[in-house]
Design an enzyme around this catalytic site. Structure first.
Site, short mmCIF file in Angstrom:
data_model
loop_
_atom_site.label_atom_id
_atom_site.label_comp_id
_atom_site.label_asym_id
_atom_site.label_seq_id
_atom_site.Cartn_x
_atom_site.Cartn_y
_atom_site.Cartn_z
N CYS A 146 -1.11 5.84 9.16
CA CYS A 146 -1.46 4.53 8.60
C CYS A 146 -2.60 4.74 7.62
O CYS A 146 -2.60 5.71 6.88
CB CYS A 146 -1.83 3.56 9.73
N ARG A 171 0.84 -1.20 0.00
CA ARG A 171 0.00 0.00 0.00
C ARG A 171 0.87 1.25 0.00
O ARG A 171 0.55 2.24 -0.67
CB ARG A 171 -0.94 0.00 1.21
#
Length: 281
Positions: free
Chosen positions: A236, A175
Site C-alpha cells: 500500500c 494513486r
C-alpha cells in the site's frame, strides 16, 4: 480461529471464561493523536496503543511506517497485558486499517489468537455496547515475539512476486495509476502489480464483505490461493492499509505476504522502476 469477530460475539466473549485482552488502536493518517478520543471513551478494559509510536519504527529509508523492532513491539504488547496463549481483540475507530496493522504484527510475531473487531468502535456502539472513560492498568503480560508467523516481503521480493505471482496494490486507484500522489516522492505503482483498493473489501458500514464475496473479488484479480496465478503479496502506501488487505484475504481463505515498506519505501529510491496508468505493466 476466524480473523474477525462481530460486536455481539465480542460481548459474549467478554462475559465468558476467557475474556480477550482489548487493544484500542484508533489512528488517523496525518490526523491528530487519538489518545484524547480513547480517554474520552473506549470499550471497557481496552488499552490504547499508538500506531505511529508503538506499531512502527522511525520513518526513513524503510518507509513512513517501517516495522518496529520485534523486542520493542513485544515490550509494548506486554505492557498492554498480552500473554502467550491468551486471546486478543484489536479495534480502531471503524476504518479497520490500524486494527489490521496490530493484528498483522501480532500474527507475524507468533501470536495466533488475535482477531479484529469488524467495524471497530462504531460497530460496538451501534450494537449498544458501552464505553468507559476509566483508566486501564492491566497486569504485565508475558508475550515474547517470534517473527515469521506471516509472510513478509522486502522490495526485491515484492518485485519478484509482481513477475511470478500476484502483487496487489491496496491504495486508491488514482494513486495506483499515478494520477495523483499526495504523500510520496512519485506517483504510480510497482511494475506488474494489480490495482486492488482496500476500500472495496468493506461495505458502507466499514465491515468486511462476506467471505464468499471477498473470494470472488480476489479470484477476479488472480489471487485465489491454490487456484490463482501463484503466491500472493500486498503493498500500500506505508504498510497500514496493506495489512487490512492481508486481513481481507485471510477472511477469504487466501494466504498473502505483506510488503511492509510499501510504496513509501519503493518510491524513495529513484533507481527502482515505476509504472503508471490502469494496467499492471
Amino acid at each position: 480461529m476466524t480473523a474477525i469477530l462481530s460486536a455481539s460475539e465480542l460481548t459474549s466473549e467478554l462475559a465468558g471464561p476467557r475474556p480477550p485482552v482489548l487493544l484500542d488502536v484508533r489512528w488517523q493518517l496525518g490526523g491528530p493523536d487519538q489518545r484524547p478520543a480513547y480517554e474520552a471513551g473506549h470499550i471497557p478494559g481496552a488499552v490504547y496503543v499508538d500506531l505511529d509510536r508503538e506499531l512502527a519504527g522511525p520513518a526513513g529509508s524503510g518507509g513512513r511506517h517501517p516495522l518496529p523492532e520485534p523486542e520493542a513491539f513485544g515490550a509494548v504488547m506486554r505492557r498492554a497485558g498480552v500473554s502467550a496463549g491468551a486471546p486478543v481483540v484489536v479495534y480502531d475507530g471503524g476504518l479497520g486499517w490500524a486494527a489490521a496493522r496490530a493484528w498483522w504484527l501480532l500474527r507475524w510475531t507468533g501470536h495466533a489468537e488475535v482477531r479484529v473487531l469488524d467495524g471497530g468502535l462504531a460497530a460496538w456502539t451501534a450494537a449498544g455496547g458501552e464505553v468507559s472513560a476509566d483508566a486501564v492498568s492491566p497486569a504485565e503480560g508475558d508475550f515474547k515475539p517470534t517473527p515469521g508467523g506471516l509472510g513478509l516481503l522486502d522490495a526485491d521480493g515484492a518485485a519478484a512476486l509482481a513477475r511470478e505471482g500476484v502483487l496487489l496494490d491496496a491504495r486508491a486507484g488514482e494513486r495506483y495509476r499515478g494520477d495523483v500522489e499526495p504523500i510520496d516522492r512519485v506517483g504510480g505503482h510497482i511494475p506488474g502489480a494489480v490495482s486492488a483498493p482496500t476500500a472495496e473489501n468493506v461495505g458502507a458500514d466499514g465491515r468486511f464483505l462476506p467471505a464468499a464475496e471477498l473470494r470472488a473479488r480476489f479470484a477476479g484479480l488472480g489471487a485465489a490461493g491454490e487456484g490463482g496465478r501463484g503466491p500472493v503479496g500486498v503493498y500500500c502506501g506505508s504498510g497500514v492499509s496493506g495489512a487490512h488487505e492481508v486481513l481481507a484475504l485471510e477472511v477469504a481463505g487466501v494466504a498473502a505476504a505483506l510488503y511492509a515498506g510499501s510504496w513509501s519505501e519503493w518510491s524513495s529510491d529513484p533507481e527502482r522502476p515505476v509504472a503508471t496508468g490502469p494496467l499492471p505493466r
